[in-house]
Design an enzyme around this catalytic site. Structure first.
Site, PDB file in Angstrom:
ATOM      1  CB  VAL A 140      -0.919   0.028   1.237  1.00  0.00           C
ATOM      2  CG1 VAL A 140      -1.785   1.286   1.240  1.00  0.00           C
ATOM      3  CG2 VAL A 140      -1.782  -1.228   1.293  1.00  0.00           C
ATOM      4  CB  CYS A 141       1.044   4.217   0.383  1.00  0.00           C
ATOM      5  SG  CYS A 141       1.539   5.950   0.384  1.00  0.00           S
ATOM      6  CB  SER A 142       5.855   4.851   0.240  1.00  0.00           C
ATOM      7  OG  SER A 142       5.546   4.907   1.610  1.00  0.00           O
ATOM      8  CB  ALA A 148      -2.153   4.916  -5.600  1.00  0.00           C
TER       9      ALA A 148
END
Length: 236
Positions: free
Chosen positions: A129-131, A182
């Protein structure tokens, strides 16, 4: 909305008496809280619905290298188990949240990279998830793949990992057994997509309805939409 269990994934219905699928959320200091809990909530609601129909659902585990309390970037402390408990245990889905401090996390987490390589080989699927995609990439798990990450970190990601194909606009990307998403709330989209892949569209829609969120945005929807851009002043 009612669900006919036979409309779920056939493999899942055949496993009505089986053990829940193990979902391991990888925790580390200053991780993003919603990156973790957004996806957890989706699996939790899905499990409740599956249990009501005699299906095993998911067993959710939050684990860190040393176990014990982990402070998130927002300051909330999360209790965790030790990651090495899963070295010899099956992992259905591995989920790695991101962090606003991902550069420091990468610098301080060589042992975590080692564990991710081992766990990814065990897990049926590996996700971020995300970074969290930075950690998978640092571990060498994304080489040659198309991936997603937070739009604000796209430049940094491309500089650090030129061997990975970054899709800057995608909400989430699936590449065989590797799924990346993202920023922040996109972890909910990712988790709903994972539920749909396992248990069918109808269950995923019911989970979205119970959580009062949109039923999975398309994976090719832009993160930074024209509608959102129009709400900002021209000099922003």
């Amino acid at each position: 909305m009612s669900i006919n269990p036979m409309s779920c994934n056939p493999e899942r219905t055949e496993l009505a008496q089986a053990q829940p699928r193990s979902v391991v959320f990888v925790a580390y200091p200053r991780m993003g809280l919603l990156d973790l809990t957004g996806a957890q909530s989706v699996f939790w609601v899905a499990t409740r619905s599956l249990n009501e129909r005699g299906l095993p659902g998911y067993a959710l585990h939050t684990a860190s290298l040393d176990g014990g309390p982990i402070q998130t970037g927002e300051g909330l402390v999360v209790e965790t188990r030790r990651l090495d408990e899963w070295v010899d245990r099956p992992i259905d889905t591995l989920i790695v949240p991101g962090s606003a401090h991902i550069r420091q996390v990468m610098a301080d987490s060589a042992p975590l990279m080692d564990w991710l390589r081992i766990a990814s080989a065990i897990a049926r699927r590996t996700t971020s998830v995300c970074s969290g995609s930075f950690l998978l990439a640092r571990a060498g798990l994304l080489d040659g793949l198309r991936v997603a990450t937070h739009w604000a970190m796209a430049d940094l990601f491309e500089r650090l990992f030129p061997q990975v194909e970054l899709d800057r606009g995608a909400i989430f990307v699936r590449q065989d057994s590797v799924w990346t998403s993202a920023g922040v709330s996109a972890g909910i989209d990712l988790a709903l997509a994972l539920i749909e892949a396992d248990d069918g569209r109808e269950l995923a829609m019911q989970v979205a309805r119970r959580l009062v969120v949109h039923y999975r945005r398309p994976d090719n929807q832009e993160q930074w939409s024209p509608l959102l851009q129009s709400q900002y002043p021209a000099n922003t």
